[in-house]
Each structure stands twice: as structure tokens, then as C-alpha cells.
Design an enzyme around this catalytic site. Structure first.
Site, PDB file in Angstrom:
ATOM      1  N   ASN A  74     -49.395 -35.771 -33.454  1.00  0.00           N
ATOM      2  CA  ASN A  74     -48.418 -35.006 -32.809  1.00  0.00           C
ATOM      3  C   ASN A  74     -47.969 -35.313 -31.380  1.00  0.00           C
ATOM      4  OD1 ASN A  74     -47.680 -33.685 -35.101  1.00  0.00           O
ATOM      5  ND2 ASN A  74     -49.240 -31.956 -34.705  1.00  0.00           N
ATOM      6  N   GLU A 127     -56.972 -36.612 -39.388  1.00  0.00           N
ATOM      7  CA  GLU A 127     -57.810 -36.649 -37.904  1.00  0.00           C
ATOM      8  C   GLU A 127     -59.109 -36.093 -37.968  1.00  0.00           C
ATOM      9  OE1 GLU A 127     -53.774 -37.177 -35.245  1.00  0.00           O
ATOM     10  OE2 GLU A 127     -54.344 -35.162 -35.639  1.00  0.00           O
ATOM     11  N   SER A 160     -54.002 -27.079 -36.442  1.00  0.00           N
ATOM     12  CA  SER A 160     -53.172 -28.063 -35.835  1.00  0.00           C
ATOM     13  C   SER A 160     -52.911 -28.387 -34.495  1.00  0.00           C
ATOM     14  CB  SER A 160     -51.706 -27.769 -36.205  1.00  0.00           C
ATOM     15  OG  SER A 160     -51.558 -27.301 -37.636  1.00  0.00           O
ATOM     16  N   HIS A 212     -58.099 -32.584 -39.865  1.00  0.00           N
ATOM     17  CA  HIS A 212     -56.601 -32.220 -39.599  1.00  0.00           C
ATOM     18  C   HIS A 212     -56.072 -33.129 -40.624  1.00  0.00           C
ATOM     19  CE1 HIS A 212     -52.558 -32.320 -37.497  1.00  0.00           C
ATOM     20  NE2 HIS A 212     -52.832 -31.048 -38.107  1.00  0.00           N
TER      21      HIS A 212
HETATM   22  N1  LIG Z   1     -48.301 -26.522 -42.705  1.00  0.00           N
HETATM   23  C1  LIG Z   1     -48.653 -27.730 -42.209  1.00  0.00           C
HETATM   24  O1  LIG Z   1     -47.778 -28.478 -42.116  1.00  0.00           O
HETATM   25  C2  LIG Z   1     -49.874 -27.956 -41.419  1.00  0.00           C
HETATM   26  C3  LIG Z   1     -50.227 -29.264 -41.487  1.00  0.00           C
HETATM   27  C4  LIG Z   1     -51.754 -29.491 -40.813  1.00  0.00           C
HETATM   28  C5  LIG Z   1     -52.387 -28.260 -40.506  1.00  0.00           C
HETATM   29  N2  LIG Z   1     -51.981 -27.025 -40.631  1.00  0.00           N
HETATM   30  C6  LIG Z   1     -52.976 -25.853 -40.232  1.00  0.00           C
HETATM   31  O2  LIG Z   1     -53.523 -25.418 -41.515  1.00  0.00           O
HETATM   32  C7  LIG Z   1     -53.628 -24.087 -41.314  1.00  0.00           C
HETATM   33  C8  LIG Z   1     -52.943 -23.379 -42.602  1.00  0.00           C
HETATM   34  O3  LIG Z   1     -51.552 -23.629 -42.416  1.00  0.00           O
HETATM   35  P1  LIG Z   1     -50.740 -23.557 -43.790  1.00  0.00           P
HETATM   36  O4  LIG Z   1     -49.480 -24.110 -43.601  1.00  0.00           O
HETATM   37  O5  LIG Z   1     -51.492 -23.445 -45.144  1.00  0.00           O
HETATM   38  O6  LIG Z   1     -50.471 -21.916 -43.797  1.00  0.00           O
HETATM   39  P2  LIG Z   1     -50.162 -20.674 -44.753  1.00  0.00           P
HETATM   40  O7  LIG Z   1     -49.355 -19.532 -44.008  1.00  0.00           O
HETATM   41  O8  LIG Z   1     -49.379 -21.338 -46.060  1.00  0.00           O
HETATM   42  O9  LIG Z   1     -51.532 -20.388 -45.289  1.00  0.00           O
HETATM   43  C9  LIG Z   1     -52.416 -19.686 -44.842  1.00  0.00           C
HETATM   44  C10 LIG Z   1     -53.286 -18.587 -45.731  1.00  0.00           C
HETATM   45  O10 LIG Z   1     -54.347 -18.290 -45.030  1.00  0.00           O
HETATM   46  C11 LIG Z   1     -54.548 -16.922 -45.490  1.00  0.00           C
HETATM   47  N3  LIG Z   1     -55.262 -16.217 -44.664  1.00  0.00           N
HETATM   48  C12 LIG Z   1     -55.095 -15.583 -43.332  1.00  0.00           C
HETATM   49  N4  LIG Z   1     -56.054 -15.013 -42.789  1.00  0.00           N
HETATM   50  C13 LIG Z   1     -57.184 -15.300 -43.620  1.00  0.00           C
HETATM   51  C14 LIG Z   1     -58.668 -15.238 -43.573  1.00  0.00           C
HETATM   52  N5  LIG Z   1     -59.067 -14.410 -42.646  1.00  0.00           N
HETATM   53  N6  LIG Z   1     -59.327 -15.351 -44.672  1.00  0.00           N
HETATM   54  C15 LIG Z   1     -58.769 -16.044 -45.753  1.00  0.00           C
HETATM   55  N7  LIG Z   1     -57.636 -16.341 -45.659  1.00  0.00           N
HETATM   56  C16 LIG Z   1     -56.713 -16.171 -44.890  1.00  0.00           C
HETATM   57  C17 LIG Z   1     -53.295 -16.399 -45.644  1.00  0.00           C
HETATM   58  O11 LIG Z   1     -53.187 -15.319 -46.652  1.00  0.00           O
HETATM   59  C18 LIG Z   1     -52.553 -17.463 -46.271  1.00  0.00           C
HETATM   60  O12 LIG Z   1     -52.534 -17.542 -47.845  1.00  0.00           O
HETATM   61  C19 LIG Z   1     -53.311 -23.888 -40.158  1.00  0.00           C
HETATM   62  O13 LIG Z   1     -54.147 -23.576 -39.003  1.00  0.00           O
HETATM   63  C20 LIG Z   1     -52.008 -24.637 -39.626  1.00  0.00           C
HETATM   64  O14 LIG Z   1     -51.844 -24.992 -38.394  1.00  0.00           O
HETATM   65  C21 LIG Z   1     -50.862 -26.720 -41.301  1.00  0.00           C
END
Ligand SMILES: NC(=O)c1ccc[n+]([C@@H]2O[C@H](COP(=O)([O-])OP(=O)(O)OC[C@H]3O[C@@H](n4cnc5c(N)ncnc54)[C@H](O)[C@@H]3O)[C@@H](O)[C@H]2O)c1
Length: 414
Positions: A190, A152, A119, A140
Site C-alpha cells: 500500500n 506481508e 491493514s 497481512h
Molecule cells: N478487506 C480487505 O481488502 C482487507 C485486506 C487485508 C487486510 N484486511 C484487514 O482484515 C481485517 C478484517 O477485514 P474484513 O474486510 O474481513 O472485514 P469484515 O467487516 O468483512 O469482517 C470483520 C468481521 O469481524 C467481526 N468482528 C468484529 N469484532 C469482533 C470481535 N471482537 N471478535 C470477533 N469477531 C469480531 C465482525 O462481526 C465481522 O464479521 C481488518 O483488520 C482489515 O483491515 C482487510
């Protein structure tokens, strides 16, 4: 390159949504997480997404079963030597992402596209952990990835034009809308949302209008919800963190109102804790037309803030453009820097945050000259948050009424 096999790293909220989107487009997916428990949780999320498509009768049961079977859970990198694409959606921590990309660099085929769904972290820094930064790109997705249309596409400083174009083409195959954004803090959506949401708090602190009046005024101009409802939905801690980050990167235009961090200090984090700007049934959004109850703790904090940190006040009556002009102005800063093409700004704001018109269209309706005079007025009364971009001054000086008149814009030249 035709993508046939992909891997998604991280089976959380975003990773499972992205894996569903890929499999629905006929791409085989390896879904990797750190433990079997997290993999299973991700797979059952995907199953639920397919079940809901069957329930809505947009897909037959057998098609859903077939697509779902294209996703294989894993806790190892086995099979990564055969993928055409990896989308990383693990934790938003730079150390985690650097380690993952260094590993991917060792295992994935040389022609694979390596994408990150970060993000806010630097695509260029993530790419630098590999020996092939030209093949690393930001993709993104928005939450929930299985339904939100916008992606994005963000090239890092060394990403090749070819890989950026392949990422854009892939979005089309996935039935998504891609907007290319040059790497900058907050990327585009954002970066534009936060000055607007931040300004709404300053308006609230002035004390002349209620939260519902602000929310209704912007909804009247085609936003799907107001800033306070959005704060509560996104999580006030997450918003405070992003706003502080953007302030560090861009300076005074993002000067954060102190209210968010005060709410965080009292664990009033929005829907997830049951109270933020409004009161909620824990974890549950209020229905669209349900009356919202103001959080009494917020009223207390606002009173304290007004005493401890008085702010200058605007002389005019509140209108929705007080909060929308900072969004418009930031869009012009992004255009002036060559971060985005003007034609893509409203596409991103429509598909990434549900605006019906988009911010440039709203500004064009009022007239660029009017917008500039308002920004000048607010800047003189309220300070640097409103300093107009020089690009806006140039548009007004030239008598430009719409971006469609221009053959050449900074992003088009770059
Ligand atoms: N949640 C949102 O609104 C959103 C929107 C756009 C982008 N993002 C980005 O997407 C990414 C994930 O966000 P999310 O909300 O799904 O988080 P989340 O916490 O729901 O999921 C993250 C997952 O990654 C796993 N993980 C951690 N380290 C790891 C590794 N080394 N290898 C494999 N898996 C691993 C965790 O166990 C977890 O299941 C982040 O970078 C976040 O900034 C999130």
C-alpha cells in the site's frame, strides 16, 4: 513449531478466506465471530470456496468435505487454550484489536503465535496489549485471501526473530509467498501503490490525457489494471482514508489530490455505489475489454477543482512513468530505511498487485540515472511529491545499474 490447531477471529471477508486457506493446508480451525449469524455467514463463504474448487476439478468432493469439516464456528473462546496459532481478522479499529489481544494473552498457550491481519494499525501497539509482545506478528493477507498469494509478514518492534521466521515458514506451508516488511505506515504494497494512484489524479487534473489513456499506458507496462479502475474497485472512500493517513505519516510525498475527498462528499464511491471515476452496474466490475463510461459527476467535480485549486503543470508529454516514478521512488525510500530487501520489492508487487515485471525491474529497464533526472525535473515543476530518495542519488553516483550488483543494501544490513 508444527501448526496443527489454529483460530481465526472475525468471520468476515478476510477471516473466512484465511480459515479456508488454513483448513486446506490440513490445519484445524476455530472460526470466531461476535454472533452466530456472522459465524454462519463465514462458514457458508468457506463452503462456497470449497464448492468452487470442486467445480473447477482441483479437488474431489470428499476431500472438500473433509477439509471444510476442519473448520468449526464459534462465538466463544472455548478451545483457544489448545491452539498453536491465532490470526485476528476482526474490524480495523484499534480498540477492538487491543481488547481481543488482551483476551488472547489470558487464554492462549504460552507458545502460540498471535498474528494480526491488520491493514494499517501498529503491530507494536497491538503487541503491547499482551504480556508476550515477542510472540505477536503481523500477517497481512491480500483480498481475496483464498486466492491472493502474497502475505506481508510484519514483526513489531519487540517481535522475536524466531516468531517472524515461524510466520514466514507457515506462509510457505499455506502455499503463500511471504515477504518480510519492517513495520511502517502502509507496510510495503500500500505504501508503494498510493503515491502512484495519487499522481494519476494530478495527471487527470492537468487535463491533457484521459483516464482510459492513463489506464492503458500502465497496463501496457504490465499492471493488471490502471489506477482509476483500481480506485473504483477498492472503494474511493477507503482509498481517500488510506491516502490521508499516509500523508499524515510521511508528509509531502503523499500530498493528496483533492479529487478523492470530493468524490466521497458526493457519495461517488466506485463499484459499490455504481459510480466513481467510471459508471458501473452497482457492485459489478466492468468486463476487462468493455468500454468504460466516464462518470459525468466526476467531469463536473474535475472542472470545479481545476478552478478552485489550480495545480502546476508538467511541461512534457504524458508517459506512464509520470505515475510509476513515485512508486519507484517510494520503494527506494523503503529500501533506504531498511524496511524491505530490494529482492523482495518486485516479489511483493507481483504477487500482491499482479504486476508482471515489478517496479524495480521497470526502473532498471529505463536506467536509474534516467529515473533520477525525471524525478528531479518533475520535482522542479510539480513539487515535493517527486523529491528523489538520497539512496537513488547514491546508486546513480556509484554507477549502479541493478540491485543484483550490490552485496550489501540497507535492509540486508539491518
Ligand atoms: N478487506 C480487505 O481488502 C482487507 C485486506 C487485508 C487486510 N484486511 C484487514 O482484515 C481485517 C478484517 O477485514 P474484513 O474486510 O474481513 O472485514 P469484515 O467487516 O468483512 O469482517 C470483520 C468481521 O469481524 C467481526 N468482528 C468484529 N469484532 C469482533 C470481535 N471482537 N471478535 C470477533 N469477531 C469480531 C465482525 O462481526 C465481522 O464479521 C481488518 O483488520 C482489515 O483491515 C482487510
Amino acid at each position: 513449531m508444527k501448526i496443527q490447531r489454529a483460530a481465526v477471529i472475525g468471520a468476515g471477508a478476510m477471516g473466512s478466506g484465511i480459515a479456508q486457506v488454513l483448513s486446506q493446508a490440513g490445519i484445524e480451525v476455530l472460526l470466531k465471530d461476535v454472533s452466530q449469524e456472522f459465524v454462519e455467514r463465514g462458514l457458508s463463504n468457506i463452503k462456497r470456496m470449497y464448492d468452487s474448487r470442486v467445480k473447477k476439478e482441483v479437488m474431489t468432493q470428499s476431500e472438500a468435505d473433509y477439509r471444510f469439516a476442519m473448520v468449526k464456528g464459534t462465538t466463544s473462546y472455548d478451545g483457544f487454550n489448545e491452539v498453536d496459532l491465532v490470526i485476528e481478522a476482526a474490524l480495523e479499529q484499534i480498540a477492538v484489536k487491543l481488547e481481543i489481544f488482551a483476551e488472547l494473552d489470558k487464554i492462549c498457550p504460552p507458545q502460540a503465535i498471535l498474528a494480526t491481519n491488520t491493514s494499517a494499525l501498529s503491530i507494536s501497539e497491538i503487541a503491547a496489549s499482551t504480556k508476550r509482545p515477542e510472540r505477536v506478528v503481523g500477517m497481512h493477507f491480500f483480498n481475496p485471501a483464498q486466492t491472493m498469494k502474497l502475505v506481508e509478514v510484519i514483526p513489531g518492534i519487540k517481535t522475536s526473530v524466531e516468531i517472524t521466521e515461524q510466520a514466514v515458514a507457515l506462509c510457505r506451508e499455506l502455499n503463500k509467498i511471504a515477504v518480510k516488511v519492517e513495520e511502517c505506515p502502509g507496510f510495503l504494497v500500500n505504501r508503494l501503490l498510493f503515491p502512484y494512484m495519487n499522481e494519476a489524479q494530478y495527471v487527470l487534473q492537468e487535463g491533457n490525457v484521459s483516464m482510459e489513456e492513463v489506464d492503458q499506458a500502465v497496463v501496457g507496462l504490465g499492471l493488471p489494471m490502471g489506477p482509476f479502475a483500481l480506485f473504483d474497485m477498492t472503494g474511493i472512500d477507503v482509498c481517500a482514508h488510506v491516502n490521508d493517513f499516509l500523508y499524515n505519516q510521511y508528509g509531502p510525498r503523499f500530498q493528496p489530490n483533492k479529487l478523492l475527498n470530493l468524490l466521497v462528499s458526493k457519495r461517488q464511491l466506485g463499484q459499490k455505489t455504481g459510480a466513481g471515476f467510471f459508471l458501473h452496474q452497482k457492485g459489478k466490475p466492468a468486463g476487462k475489454d468493455e468500454p468504460k463510461e466516464i462518470n459525468p459527476e466526476l467531469t463536473k467535480l474535475l472542472n470545479e477543482l481545476t478552478k478552485s485549486s489550480p495545480q502546476p503543470k508538467s511541461s512534457g508529454q504524458f508517459d506512464a512513468y509520470r505515475v510509476l516514478l513515485p512508486m519507484f521512488n517510494e520503494a527506494l525510500y523503503a529500501i533506504q530505511e531498511g524496511v524491505v530487501k530490494p529482492a523482495d520489492v518486485d516479489v511483493a508487487m507481483k504477487w500482491g498487485c499482479g504486476m508482471t515485471k515489478g517496479i524495480l525491474a521497470l526502473a532498471e529497464e529505463k536506467g536509474f540515472a534516467w529515473c533520477l533526472s525525471q524525478l528531479d525535473q518533475y520535482q522542479s515543476e510539480l513539487g515535493e511529491r517527486f523529491r528523489p530518495s538520497w539512496y537513488l542519488r547514491k546508486l546513480v553516483a556509484a554507477g549502479v545499474k541493478s540491485f543484483t550488483e550490490l552485496e550489501r543494501t540497507p535492509a540486508a544490513v539491518s
